[in-house]
Design a protein around this motif. Structure first.
Motif, PDB file in Angstrom:
ATOM      1  N   LYS A 152       0.815  -1.219   0.000  1.00  0.00           N
ATOM      2  CA  LYS A 152       0.000   0.000   0.000  1.00  0.00           C
ATOM      3  C   LYS A 152       0.845   1.263   0.000  1.00  0.00           C
ATOM      4  O   LYS A 152       0.395   2.313  -0.477  1.00  0.00           O
ATOM      5  N   ASP A 153       2.066   1.184   0.530  1.00  0.00           N
ATOM      6  CA  ASP A 153       2.928   2.377   0.530  1.00  0.00           C
ATOM      7  C   ASP A 153       3.827   2.449  -0.704  1.00  0.00           C
ATOM      8  O   ASP A 153       4.731   3.280  -0.767  1.00  0.00           O
ATOM      9  N   GLY A 154       3.574   1.568  -1.678  1.00  0.00           N
ATOM     10  CA  GLY A 154       4.304   1.632  -2.930  1.00  0.00           C
ATOM     11  C   GLY A 154       5.615   0.879  -2.958  1.00  0.00           C
ATOM     12  O   GLY A 154       6.356   0.971  -3.936  1.00  0.00           O
ATOM     13  N   ALA A 155       5.901   0.112  -1.912  1.00  0.00           N
ATOM     14  CA  ALA A 155       7.162  -0.628  -1.847  1.00  0.00           C
ATOM     15  C   ALA A 155       6.983  -2.053  -2.367  1.00  0.00           C
ATOM     16  O   ALA A 155       5.883  -2.604  -2.345  1.00  0.00           O
ATOM     17  N   TRP A 156       8.091  -2.636  -2.818  1.00  0.00           N
ATOM     18  CA  TRP A 156       8.085  -4.039  -3.232  1.00  0.00           C
ATOM     19  C   TRP A 156       8.025  -4.911  -1.978  1.00  0.00           C
ATOM     20  O   TRP A 156       8.849  -4.786  -1.082  1.00  0.00           O
ATOM     21  N   SER A 157       7.034  -5.790  -1.892  1.00  0.00           N
ATOM     22  CA  SER A 157       6.866  -6.575  -0.672  1.00  0.00           C
ATOM     23  C   SER A 157       6.394  -7.985  -0.996  1.00  0.00           C
ATOM     24  O   SER A 157       5.196  -8.237  -1.159  1.00  0.00           O
ATOM     25  N   LYS A 158       7.342  -8.914  -1.101  1.00  0.00           N
ATOM     26  CA  LYS A 158       7.020 -10.320  -1.321  1.00  0.00           C
ATOM     27  C   LYS A 158       6.309 -10.912  -0.107  1.00  0.00           C
ATOM     28  O   LYS A 158       5.380 -11.717  -0.235  1.00  0.00           O
ATOM     29  N   GLU A 159       6.747 -10.508   1.067  1.00  0.00           N
ATOM     30  CA  GLU A 159       6.227 -11.102   2.291  1.00  0.00           C
ATOM     31  C   GLU A 159       4.734 -10.861   2.480  1.00  0.00           C
ATOM     32  O   GLU A 159       4.036 -11.683   3.074  1.00  0.00           O
ATOM     33  N   THR A 160       4.224  -9.753   1.988  1.00  0.00           N
ATOM     34  CA  THR A 160       2.799  -9.430   2.175  1.00  0.00           C
ATOM     35  C   THR A 160       1.989  -9.640   0.896  1.00  0.00           C
ATOM     36  O   THR A 160       0.821  -9.245   0.836  1.00  0.00           O
ATOM     37  N   MET A 161       2.590 -10.252  -0.131  1.00  0.00           N
ATOM     38  CA  MET A 161       1.866 -10.552  -1.361  1.00  0.00           C
ATOM     39  C   MET A 161       0.620 -11.395  -1.039  1.00  0.00           C
ATOM     40  O   MET A 161       0.705 -12.303  -0.236  1.00  0.00           O
ATOM     41  N   PRO A 162      -0.564 -11.037  -1.583  1.00  0.00           N
ATOM     42  CA  PRO A 162      -0.824 -10.141  -2.721  1.00  0.00           C
ATOM     43  C   PRO A 162      -1.120  -8.693  -2.348  1.00  0.00           C
ATOM     44  O   PRO A 162      -1.602  -7.940  -3.197  1.00  0.00           O
ATOM     45  N   ASN A 163      -0.852  -8.302  -1.125  1.00  0.00           N
ATOM     46  CA  ASN A 163      -0.966  -6.895  -0.759  1.00  0.00           C
ATOM     47  C   ASN A 163      -2.351  -6.309  -1.035  1.00  0.00           C
ATOM     48  O   ASN A 163      -2.493  -5.142  -1.425  1.00  0.00           O
ATOM     49  N   GLY A 164      -3.371  -7.140  -0.830  1.00  0.00           N
ATOM     50  CA  GLY A 164      -4.739  -6.681  -1.047  1.00  0.00           C
ATOM     51  C   GLY A 164      -5.130  -6.577  -2.506  1.00  0.00           C
ATOM     52  O   GLY A 164      -6.187  -6.026  -2.830  1.00  0.00           O
ATOM     53  N   LYS A 165      -4.285  -7.087  -3.425  1.00  0.00           N
ATOM     54  CA  LYS A 165      -4.537  -7.002  -4.867  1.00  0.00           C
ATOM     55  C   LYS A 165      -4.901  -8.385  -5.417  1.00  0.00           C
ATOM     56  O   LYS A 165      -4.760  -9.395  -4.735  1.00  0.00           O
ATOM     57  N   THR A 166      -5.314  -8.423  -6.665  1.00  0.00           N
ATOM     58  CA  THR A 166      -5.648  -9.676  -7.329  1.00  0.00           C
ATOM     59  C   THR A 166      -5.161  -9.660  -8.766  1.00  0.00           C
ATOM     60  O   THR A 166      -4.971  -8.593  -9.363  1.00  0.00           O
ATOM     61  N   ASP A 167      -4.981 -10.855  -9.323  1.00  0.00           N
ATOM     62  CA  ASP A 167      -4.681 -10.948 -10.754  1.00  0.00           C
ATOM     63  C   ASP A 167      -5.823 -10.370 -11.575  1.00  0.00           C
ATOM     64  O   ASP A 167      -5.609  -9.729 -12.605  1.00  0.00           O
ATOM     65  N   ALA A 168      -7.050 -10.609 -11.116  1.00  0.00           N
ATOM     66  CA  ALA A 168      -8.214 -10.064 -11.825  1.00  0.00           C
ATOM     67  C   ALA A 168      -8.149  -8.549 -11.883  1.00  0.00           C
ATOM     68  O   ALA A 168      -8.513  -7.935 -12.897  1.00  0.00           O
ATOM     69  N   GLY A 169      -7.680  -7.926 -10.809  1.00  0.00           N
ATOM     70  CA  GLY A 169      -7.544  -6.477 -10.809  1.00  0.00           C
ATOM     71  C   GLY A 169      -6.539  -5.990 -11.838  1.00  0.00           C
ATOM     72  O   GLY A 169      -6.737  -4.957 -12.486  1.00  0.00           O
ATOM     73  N   SER A 170      -5.437  -6.735 -12.023  1.00  0.00           N
ATOM     74  CA  SER A 170      -4.450  -6.371 -13.046  1.00  0.00           C
ATOM     75  C   SER A 170      -5.036  -6.504 -14.445  1.00  0.00           C
ATOM     76  O   SER A 170      -4.793  -5.662 -15.316  1.00  0.00           O
ATOM     77  N   ARG A 171      -5.809  -7.565 -14.667  1.00  0.00           N
ATOM     78  CA  ARG A 171      -6.450  -7.714 -15.978  1.00  0.00           C
ATOM     79  C   ARG A 171      -7.420  -6.569 -16.232  1.00  0.00           C
ATOM     80  O   ARG A 171      -7.483  -6.035 -17.344  1.00  0.00           O
TER      81      ARG A 171
END
Length: 356
Positions: A152-171
């Motif tokens: 959420k703060d714009g940083a790269w974060s593997k540990e918290t993936m998916p960071n509230g996001k989804t593949d569907a959202g990217s599509r």
């Protein structure tokens, strides 16, 4: 774990496949600090700028006799937090505006963005807003799913993936940008067909795909249907992002996964041209960028980050792509270096068209 370490570990799963296909992928994400050009206002405009506002760019008095001419770009990696890729994309568009021949459309074969964030797409739109272009078409690359790695703060974060996001959202973000109902699409320009295939899932939905391109039954049936509708032997252009694995194999991470079925769909048809990106390989590095199968497969370079045979970024400030001209009896393809506005002599092919 930092971003570079993560990628080295993740990409290790694809090393053998990539080595067999022509090289080991050592993709390095050196996200340089930087700022976009000051004075350019943000825009909420959605869609593919251009949308046929002009029929062509380049030389309106092109005397080549080509029936259809277009440019294929790949791997822009537009980054809302860095300026290098944006500058290369501007050089590319500036070169096309002053081009010696006609360009009737622009096709992008994936990795439009670095991380598929709204900031990345906004930077993409900000650049395009300055230009009057013909309609632009695109498919998705693996990086166009990377928003799940961004916190959420714009940083790269593997540990918290998916960071509230989804593949569907990217599509959805990609389809909204290019005004599509599905991530794959068909374009007909000057009565020539361009089929743009997109991977339909990433690791949030299907962890096993890694960085590979997974196509659904529906998309492959769509491809088969579109090819079956052909009533002539005009060349058809098929855009993918990840390259194909060796013939006779299905792929995995960093390649097209359902490759055997993909090849079987294309096999009955003459004059099919396939274009992939993803590998970023410099046209000058001596590798084979053209592979003749039952179709003609061309592996494009990159606008945003050109790499050498060891998958390290080349030290020169260059951006590369492919210019395609269709004639009645042949297709001519030439590699272009956009920053220096020059042709790449190692990337020049003339493919005669079959009559059947």
């Amino acid at each position: 774990m930092d971003r570079r370490t993560f990628f080295k570990r993740m990409l290790a799963f694809g090393v053998m496949a990539m080595a067999t296909a022509g090289g080991i992928w050592k993709y390095k994400l050196d996200r340089k600090a930087g700022r976009t050009e000051p004075g350019l206002a943000s825009t909420d405009e959605v869609g593919a700028p251009g949308d046929g506002a002009v029929a062509a760019i380049g030389n309106p008095n092109d005397a080549s006799g080509a029936l259809f001419s277009f440019m294929i770009l790949s791997d822009l990696h537009i980054n809302g937090g860095a300026s290098e890729q944006s500058e290369k994309f501007r050089h590319t568009l500036d070169d096309m505006l002053a081009f010696e021949s006609k360009i009737e459309t622009i096709v992008i074969t994936g990795d439009i963005t670095e991380s598929a964030t709204e900031r990345d797409y906004e930077e993409f739109r900000r650049i395009l807003k300055r230009y009057n272009l013909p309609r632009m078409y695109a498919n998705m690359g693996n990086h166009d799913y990377y928003n799940i790695w961004i916190s959420k703060d714009g940083a790269w974060s593997k540990e918290t993936m998916p960071n509230g996001k989804t593949d569907a959202g990217s599509r959805e973000a990609f389809m909204k940008q290019f005004r599509l109902e599905k991530p794959y699409s068909e374009a007909v320009v000057n009565d020539y067909t361009i089929l743009l295939l997109s991977q339909e899932a990433y690791v949030q939905e299907k962890p096993n795909v890694g960085e590979g391109a997974w196509y659904s039954d529906e998309q492959l049936a769509w491809l088969k249907d579109r090819l079956a509708r052909r009533t002539d032997n005009k060349p058809v252009f098929v855009m993918i992002h990840q390259p194909l694995p060796p013939s006779g194999q299905d792929g995995g991470s960093h390649t097209l996964i359902r490759a055997k079925e993909f090849r079987s769909i294309l096999k009955p048809y003459a004059n099919v041209f396939v274009f992939s990106g993803h590998n970023h390989q410099d046209f000058n590095n001596g590798r084979a960028h053209y592979v003749k199968e039952t179709f003609h497969w061309f592996q494009n370079s990159s606008v945003g980050r050109v790499m050498d045979v060891r998958y390290n970024p080349v030290p020169d400030n260059i951006a590369q792509g492919l210019y395609v001209q269709v004639f009645a009896d042949k297709v001519v393809l030439r590699g272009r270096e956009y920053v220096g506005r020059s042709w790449i002599k190692e990337a020049a092919w003339t493919v005669p068209l079959a009559n059947r």
